[in-house]
Write a protein that holds these residues in place. Structure first.
Motif, PDB file in Angstrom:
ATOM      1  N   UNK A 187       0.789  -1.045  -0.016  1.00 40.78           N
ATOM      2  CA  UNK A 187       0.170  -0.121  -0.067  1.00 40.78           C
ATOM      3  C   UNK A 187       0.884   1.288   0.083  1.00 40.78           C
ATOM      4  N   UNK A 188       1.940   1.312   0.875  1.00 43.75           N
ATOM      5  CA  UNK A 188       2.946   2.519   1.066  1.00 43.75           C
ATOM      6  C   UNK A 188       4.209   2.247  -0.052  1.00 43.75           C
ATOM      7  N   UNK A 189       4.677   3.243  -0.526  1.00 44.51           N
ATOM      8  CA  UNK A 189       5.874   3.347  -1.158  1.00 44.51           C
ATOM      9  C   UNK A 189       7.131   3.138  -0.443  1.00 44.51           C
ATOM     10  N   UNK A 190       7.668   1.836  -0.349  1.00 45.51           N
ATOM     11  CA  UNK A 190       8.491   1.143   0.371  1.00 45.51           C
ATOM     12  C   UNK A 190      10.044   1.421  -0.141  1.00 45.51           C
ATOM     13  N   UNK A 191      10.801   1.476   0.772  1.00 44.59           N
ATOM     14  CA  UNK A 191      12.431   1.383   0.489  1.00 44.59           C
ATOM     15  C   UNK A 191      12.691  -0.055   0.175  1.00 44.59           C
ATOM     16  N   UNK A 226      -8.278  -2.837   7.681  1.00 43.09           N
ATOM     17  CA  UNK A 226      -7.739  -4.034   6.586  1.00 43.09           C
ATOM     18  C   UNK A 226      -8.671  -5.326   7.072  1.00 43.09           C
ATOM     19  N   UNK A 227      -8.924  -5.684   5.645  1.00 43.46           N
ATOM     20  CA  UNK A 227      -9.848  -6.936   5.734  1.00 43.46           C
ATOM     21  C   UNK A 227      -9.145  -8.090   5.234  1.00 43.46           C
ATOM     22  N   UNK A 228      -9.184  -9.061   5.803  1.00 42.97           N
ATOM     23  CA  UNK A 228      -8.357 -10.300   5.390  1.00 42.97           C
ATOM     24  C   UNK A 228      -8.652 -10.781   4.152  1.00 42.97           C
ATOM     25  N   UNK A 229      -8.099 -10.878   3.122  1.00 45.24           N
ATOM     26  CA  UNK A 229      -8.484 -11.285   1.648  1.00 45.24           C
ATOM     27  C   UNK A 229      -8.719 -10.079   0.696  1.00 45.24           C
ATOM     28  N   UNK A 230      -8.744  -8.948   1.245  1.00 45.71           N
ATOM     29  CA  UNK A 230      -9.186  -7.548   0.596  1.00 45.71           C
ATOM     30  C   UNK A 230      -7.929  -6.694   0.559  1.00 45.71           C
ATOM     31  N   UNK A 231      -7.705  -6.606   1.895  1.00 46.98           N
ATOM     32  CA  UNK A 231      -6.446  -5.489   1.895  1.00 46.98           C
ATOM     33  C   UNK A 231      -6.963  -4.315   2.560  1.00 46.98           C
ATOM     34  N   UNK A 232      -6.565  -3.193   2.292  1.00 48.27           N
ATOM     35  CA  UNK A 232      -6.986  -1.760   2.860  1.00 48.27           C
ATOM     36  C   UNK A 232      -8.341  -1.690   2.277  1.00 48.27           C
ATOM     37  N   UNK A 233      -9.328  -1.341   3.293  1.00 43.51           N
ATOM     38  CA  UNK A 233     -10.891  -0.836   2.648  1.00 43.51           C
ATOM     39  C   UNK A 233     -11.233   0.242   3.070  1.00 43.51           C
ATOM     40  N   UNK A 234     -10.512   1.100   4.164  1.00 42.45           N
ATOM     41  CA  UNK A 234     -10.627   2.342   4.525  1.00 42.45           C
ATOM     42  C   UNK A 234      -9.610   2.956   5.018  1.00 42.45           C
ATOM     43  N   UNK A 235      -9.342   4.134   5.072  1.00 46.39           N
ATOM     44  CA  UNK A 235      -7.977   5.087   5.366  1.00 46.39           C
ATOM     45  C   UNK A 235      -8.673   6.335   6.226  1.00 46.39           C
ATOM     46  N   UNK A 236      -8.220   6.171   7.431  1.00 40.97           N
ATOM     47  CA  UNK A 236      -8.541   7.542   8.224  1.00 40.97           C
ATOM     48  C   UNK A 236      -7.508   8.494   8.345  1.00 40.97           C
ATOM     49  N   UNK A 237      -7.865   9.966   7.780  1.00 43.28           N
ATOM     50  CA  UNK A 237      -6.853  10.756   7.576  1.00 43.28           C
ATOM     51  C   UNK A 237      -6.141  10.519   6.193  1.00 43.28           C
ATOM     52  N   UNK A 238      -6.718  10.334   5.438  1.00 41.01           N
ATOM     53  CA  UNK A 238      -6.333  10.100   3.984  1.00 41.01           C
ATOM     54  C   UNK A 238      -5.381  11.222   3.600  1.00 41.01           C
ATOM     55  N   UNK A 239      -4.320  11.075   2.697  1.00 40.51           N
ATOM     56  CA  UNK A 239      -3.581  11.713   2.004  1.00 40.51           C
ATOM     57  C   UNK A 239      -4.443  12.706   1.021  1.00 40.51           C
ATOM     58  N   UNK A 240      -4.068  14.054   1.019  1.00 41.60           N
ATOM     59  CA  UNK A 240      -4.605  14.913   0.079  1.00 41.60           C
ATOM     60  C   UNK A 240      -3.348  15.713  -0.661  1.00 41.60           C
ATOM     61  N   UNK A 241      -4.124  16.418  -1.805  1.00 45.39           N
ATOM     62  CA  UNK A 241      -2.907  17.290  -2.429  1.00 45.39           C
ATOM     63  C   UNK A 241      -2.182  18.324  -1.604  1.00 45.39           C
TER      64      UNK A 241
END
Length: 440
Positions: A187-191, A226-241
């Motif tokens: 989900x995140x940009x990883x090193x 996070x839902x098993x089998x689905x991954x991220x289904x909601x983000x609290x404090x989502x990134x904005x421009x």
């Protein structure tokens, strides 16, 4: 022999005066601040109505060493387990044992690392008459700092749900074998090698419902569902421009590894390097908003965004200092772990203290028994007028104060930015006076 001009001060005396003034300023700063500081920890010694389970990170160098898990009956400690350098999140299970995330050093079984090494994981503790560790699941890590397992939950399936900073994931384990995992790099940009840096600092996971988990990603200022089998289904404090990405880039944390010019970083005015969120329902979550030095309740708006609806940044006349846990209790009160002030407080919706106690060392998390951290606890109904504005502090001094508390965890709660500033002035006067005396 040349006479000293009328009214002039000899150079030697000038240096002595500077040293004397510096010492007096320093002493007055400490004495007056200590005398004027409000009293905290107001629980009665005879109050035995509140049983509180505490995970203590410790209080040695780097906040480790002297870690323990203990139970408070009011203010009295009834049992303690202290065989690890640090303990973190603690949970009482249905059979009365206690689960605790931990970190400890001195292991000989080290995998790819040199012996002795640090291992982290979780322990099952029997708090009976002879308090002891019943079992341990652990694995070796590269360092004793920011590679720990901070949280563990037991699932109905018999699996243990675990956070992992070393590999930035959450996973389940049963009988010593990993049965499922979610990696943050999906989900995140990883090193390139996520194990060489603490880039996300995943520090908490809670079960919302079967197969659905609330995860705290500290360095991104975000909570994920996070839902098993689905991954991220909601983000609290989502990134904005227009969000402040610089807040998530500090101290070698998130970076634009894929070169697209952006990273996932939530608004630090909403959440800033938070700990231990509690799911109050589909439209509310309670969070220890650590680097904003407050506790905040976020509500989902009709537009689907999450906004602060209630917040508290001080009690007993003392501002919170890096709180790392907040639990809404069934009676509607909120139990808060105020880490760097070394205190636990219970408040009502108005912020009035109903119970408070000082802790000997740095607390990480506390649960009121028998409730723990219930899902679906009461929400506060304020319309936003009770939300406190956050104060970033004095640039430079604020950072120095955090560093001081990291090196000297026993720094008094009343020693804040004004005291640090005056101490630095005192030091400059003393050093300046000493240099002046040497030169003359």
């Amino acid at each position: 022999m040349n006479a000293i001009p009328n009214g002039a001060v000899p150079d030697l005396r000038r240096g002595s005066y500077l040293i004397l003034f510096g010492v007096v300023l320093f002493v007055l700063t400490l004495v007056s601040s200590a005398m004027l500081a409000p009293a905290i920890g107001t629980a009665s010694e005879t109050d035995q109505t509140s049983r509180t389970l505490v995970g203590s990170q410790g209080g040695g160098p780097g906040w480790h060493e002297y870690g323990s898990v203990y139970l408070l009956n009011g203010t009295n400690t009834t049992w303690r387990e202290s065989s690890a350098d640090s303990y973190f999140d603690v949970t009482q299970t249905e059979n009365g044992t206690v689960l605790a995330g931990f970190m400890d050093s001195g292991y000989a079984s080290c995998g790819p690392y040199e012996s002795p090494c640090t291992r982290t994981g979780f322990r099952v503790i029997d708090p009976g008459q002879d308090t002891r560790v019943l079992s341990e699941y652990s694995f070796p890590v590269r360092t004793n700092k920011n590679s720990e397992v901070h949280d563990v939950e037991r699932l109905e399936s018999g699996e243990y749900l675990v956070t992992d900073m070393e590999y930035e994931r959450i996973f389940t384990v049963k009988n010593g074998e990993v049965t499922w995992q979610w990696n943050a790099s999906s989900f995140y940009d990883a090193p390139q090698d996520p194990t060489t840096t603490d880039w996300l600092h995943i520090n908490d996971v809670d079960v919302i419902s079967t197969g659905r988990y609330l995860v705290s990603v500290r360095n991104a200022n975000q909570l994920l569902v996070i839902e098993r089998g689905e991954g991220v289904v909601d983000v609290i404090n989502e990134d904005t421009n227009d969000s402040n990405d610089a807040n998530c880039r500090k101290s070698g944390q998130l970076a634009d590894y894929d070169g697209d010019g952006d990273i996932r970083c939530g608004d630090p005015d909403v959440l800033n390097h938070q700990h231990n969120p509690q799911w109050l329902g589909d439209d509310a979550v309670l969070v220890a908003d650590s680097e904003n030095d407050r506790v905040v309740e976020l509500h989902r708006t009709e537009a689907g965004e999450w906004e602060p609806a209630w917040a508290l940044d001080q009690v007993e006349g003392v501002a919170f200092d890096w709180p790392r846990d907040a639990d809404r209790l069934p009676n509607g009160n909120t139990l808060i772990t105020d880490t760097l002030n070394r205190r636990l407080v219970e408040v009502d919706e108005s912020g009035t203290v109903v119970w408070s106690v000082r802790t000997e060392r740095i607390p990480y998390e506390a649960d009121r028994l028998p409730y723990g951290e219930p899902v679906g606890a009461p929400k506060y109904t304020t319309n936003g007028s009770g939300v406190d504005s956050t104060d970033a502090g004095v640039p430079g001094l604020s950072l120095l104060l955090v560093g001081l508390r990291a090196v000297v965890p026993s720094t008094p709660f009343w020693f804040g930015e004004p005291q640090l500033g005056l101490t630095l002035v005192s030091a400059l006067l003393i050093v300046g006076g000493g240099v002046d005396r040497i030169r003359n």
